[in-house]
Design an enzyme around this catalytic site. Structure first.
Site, PDB file in Angstrom:
ATOM      1  N   LYS A 278       0.836  -1.202   0.000  1.00  0.00           N
ATOM      2  CA  LYS A 278       0.000   0.000   0.000  1.00  0.00           C
ATOM      3  C   LYS A 278       0.869   1.249   0.000  1.00  0.00           C
ATOM      4  CE  LYS A 278      -3.935  -1.842   2.649  1.00  0.00           C
ATOM      5  NZ  LYS A 278      -4.954  -1.658   1.608  1.00  0.00           N
ATOM      6  N   ARG A 352     -10.150 -11.636   2.165  1.00  0.00           N
ATOM      7  CA  ARG A 352     -10.962 -12.734   1.641  1.00  0.00           C
ATOM      8  C   ARG A 352     -10.215 -14.065   1.709  1.00  0.00           C
ATOM      9  NH1 ARG A 352     -11.453  -9.566  -3.953  1.00  0.00           N
ATOM     10  NH2 ARG A 352     -11.222  -7.869  -2.464  1.00  0.00           N
TER      11      ARG A 352
HETATM   12  N1  BES Z   1      -8.139  -3.771   4.460  1.00  0.00           N
HETATM   13  C1  BES Z   1      -8.265  -3.416   3.112  1.00  0.00           C
HETATM   14  C2  BES Z   1      -9.552  -2.656   2.819  1.00  0.00           C
HETATM   15  C3  BES Z   1      -9.624  -1.264   3.372  1.00  0.00           C
HETATM   16  C4  BES Z   1      -8.863  -0.256   2.819  1.00  0.00           C
HETATM   17  C5  BES Z   1     -10.489  -0.984   4.403  1.00  0.00           C
HETATM   18  C6  BES Z   1      -8.953   1.026   3.331  1.00  0.00           C
HETATM   19  C7  BES Z   1     -10.596   0.298   4.896  1.00  0.00           C
HETATM   20  C8  BES Z   1      -9.821   1.297   4.365  1.00  0.00           C
HETATM   21  C9  BES Z   1      -8.245  -4.661   2.226  1.00  0.00           C
HETATM   22  O1  BES Z   1      -7.438  -5.682   2.669  1.00  0.00           O
HETATM   23  C10 BES Z   1      -7.724  -4.228   0.901  1.00  0.00           C
HETATM   24  O2  BES Z   1      -6.613  -3.824   0.842  1.00  0.00           O
HETATM   25  N2  BES Z   1      -8.569  -4.324  -0.122  1.00  0.00           N
HETATM   26  C11 BES Z   1      -8.196  -3.931  -1.426  1.00  0.00           C
HETATM   27  C12 BES Z   1      -8.747  -4.933  -2.391  1.00  0.00           C
HETATM   28  C13 BES Z   1      -8.217  -4.784  -3.788  1.00  0.00           C
HETATM   29  C14 BES Z   1      -6.754  -5.116  -3.836  1.00  0.00           C
HETATM   30  C15 BES Z   1      -9.004  -5.678  -4.703  1.00  0.00           C
HETATM   31  C16 BES Z   1      -8.764  -2.546  -1.697  1.00  0.00           C
HETATM   32  O3  BES Z   1      -9.871  -2.252  -1.220  1.00  0.00           O
HETATM   33  O4  BES Z   1      -8.091  -1.748  -2.328  1.00  0.00           O
HETATM   34 MN    MN Z   2      -5.440  -5.482   2.014  1.00  0.00          MN
END
Ligand code: BES
Ligand code: MN
Ligand code: ZN
Length: 493
Positions: A278, A352
């Site tokens: 990230k 997931r």
């Molecule tokens: N934990 C995150 C989702 C999230 C991000 C929750 C910011 C709250 C605030 C999750 O693990 C994630 O990173 N999801 C990705 C999925 C994508 C790679 C398909 C996302 O939401 O960008």
């Molecule tokens: Mn994630």
């Protein structure tokens, strides 16, 4: 926090405040107050000192006719018809703000018509305001060396007619239990990620079980998960020095033969994204990526506080998502506990992966229903902002029941479609499915992924990414949606 229910005003109450609701039309309370007291209130209102806006307050001191030193006038506007619960929270905030910084240790709320006007029945109002008032006083200071004293919230005392007394007591007890659950959820969420690791969560679960005879805990370590074949779960935790674990808190308050309700929480104690790392801005907030798990803890705690007559199993998928020489790569294919294979195209879609194996594992409980709670997608915030959770699932009745409970507790949820049309986004050339679905409909494709592991029981998925914590100056876990889940569980007893 303490609460009391009384039928008449106390004659001596040296450090209390009596809350007197005043409607927008300056209607005075309709419970018995001495004429001298009422006339002091009338004078203040006539002067125009109580602002004519919802939840405005005016404190009067040493008013004649009563021995309670503070009389707090509160302007109560008609509650929002569509979401009355949120009006009650604003009211609790108004009262708290007016009294903060004072030494008041007891707040007396007269449950008259002006205060809890329809559409809320008195017990529902009491439950809401109790939860809200306690939650408004929540503080997290565990990791501060200086200023370690936590201020105790005032006692809430309800003045209610005899005919309401039993129902009010029950509702206040429920409200206080919800708030106690929320506080645990908030504590776990706020705890720094170097402290709140998967093993820490396992210890917390053991401590919770020790405090109540109806709760048993099982913790599966990585070796055990490996033997079982939880390849998706382990693909996440393998990139961290913190071992992952699956935690099951088995609360048995109901009959032995009663099928349990299973709650599954995403417990990613820190989400860096892994190799699909990230951006660094605001990454500290990914300590909140275990808020689904924390919600499960909070619910179990509230069940214990109420000795709920229901079987509830709280299951937490705890892992840390880190980049490492041993972390999984984009392109890796893993085999899930269900036997289906997954191509990991983005290691940041880790929630997931830990959830799918956990959702398969919980089949062993032969659950009446399974609800998973997860900070699963940033797309959920894009779609719904920070106002409500998204709900999806394979059982309309279950979804409706959850949404109704959310309406009653200010944990609103909004449905998204789980149509087959979206499933094809998960197609993979190299495995049974990919772990991401492309650019559009991210919350839906994440749920589509989970749906492939939940075909054997009624299931609902709550994406709480937008509501589990606040950012900015107010940064902190919210403790939501513990009240909604508790309300729903109570509706089944
Ligand atoms: N934990 C995150 C989702 C999230 C991000 C929750 C910011 C709250 C605030 C999750 O693990 C994630 O990173 N999801 C990705 C999925 C994508 C790679 C398909 C996302 O939401 O960008
Ligand atoms: Mn994630
Ligand atoms: Zn995550």
């Amino acid at each position: 926090m303490a609460f009391k229910v009384i039928q008449k005003l106390p004659t001596r109450s040296s450090n209390s405040a009596l809350v007197v609701a005043v409607s927008t039309g300056n209607n005075l309370p309709d419970f018995d107050l001495p004429e001298e007291t009422l006339s002091a209130v009338r004078i203040a209102l006539k002067r125009g000192d109580l602002e004519d806006s919802a939840n405005a307050t005016l404190a009067l001191h040493d008013v004649p006719g009563i021995t309670i030193p503070r009389l707090l006038l509160v302007r109560v506007a008609p509650f929002r018809k569509d979401r009355p619960a949120s009006s009650v929270i604003l009211l609790a905030q108004g009262i708290k703000k007016a009294l903060s910084g004072t030494s008041c240790s007891n707040v007396i709320l007269a449950l008259d018509e002006t205060l809890c006007a329809a559409p809320l029945p008195i017990p529902e109002f009491v439950q809401l305001i109790t939860t809200a008032f306690i939650a408004e006083h929540y503080q997290f200071k565990a990791l501060l060396k200086k200023q370690n004293s936590v201020t105790k919230p005032p006692t809430l005392t309800f003045l209610a007619g005899k005919e309401h007394s039993t129902a009010v007591k029950r509702a206040a007890k429920q409200g206080a239990a919800f708030a106690a659950g929320m506080a645990l959820t908030q504590d776990l969420g706020n705890t720094a990620p170097n402290v709140c690791t998967p093993s820490y969560l396992a210890d917390q679960a053991r401590a919770l079980a020790k405090s109540h005879s109806a709760t048993k805990v099982t913790v599966l370590d990585e070796a055990r998960m490996k033997r079982l074949g939880m390849g998706a779960f382990l693909s996440v935790s393998q990139g961290s020095r913190q071992p992952g674990c699956l935690i099951a808190m088995d609360y048995r308050g109901g009959a032995k033969t009663q099928a349990p309700i299973v709650l599954v929480g995403k417990g990613v104690t820190f989400d860096t994204g892994g190799i699909s790392i990230k951006p660094s801005a605001g990454m500290d907030e990914m300590k909140y990526d275990m808020c689904g798990a924390a919600t499960v803890f909070g619910v179990i705690k509230a069940c214990q506080a109420l000795d709920l007559k229901l079987n509830v199993v709280g299951v937490v998928a705890a892992a840390e998502n880190m980049p490492d020489g041993d972390a999984s790569r984009p392109g890796d294919v893993v085999t899930t506990l269900s036997g289906q294979t997954v191509e990991i195209l983005n290691t940041d879609a880790e929630g997931r992966l830990v959830l799918c194996d956990t959702l398969t594992w919980v089949e062993k409980y032969k659950p009446k229903a399974v609800v998973d709670i997860a900070t699963l997608t940033g797309a959920c915030i894009v779609a719904l902002g920070n106002v409500c959770s998204a709900v999806l699932g394979n059982d309309e009745d279950l979804i409706d029941a959850l949404r109704k409970s959310g309406q009653s507790t200010a944990d609103t949820t909004w449905p998204l479609p789980l149509w087959d049309d979206y499933q094809t986004q998960l197609d993979s050339k190299f495995a049974d499915m990919a772990n991401i679905g492309g650019s559009g409909g991210g919350t839906i494709t994440a749920a589509c992924f989970l749906s492939r592991f939940t075909t054997n029981y009624p299931w609902a998925h709550l994406d709480i990414a937008g509501v589990a914590w606040n950012s900015g100056a107010n940064k902190g876990a919210t403790g939501r949606p513990v009240p909604m889940l508790m309300h729903w569980l109570l509706s089944q007893t």
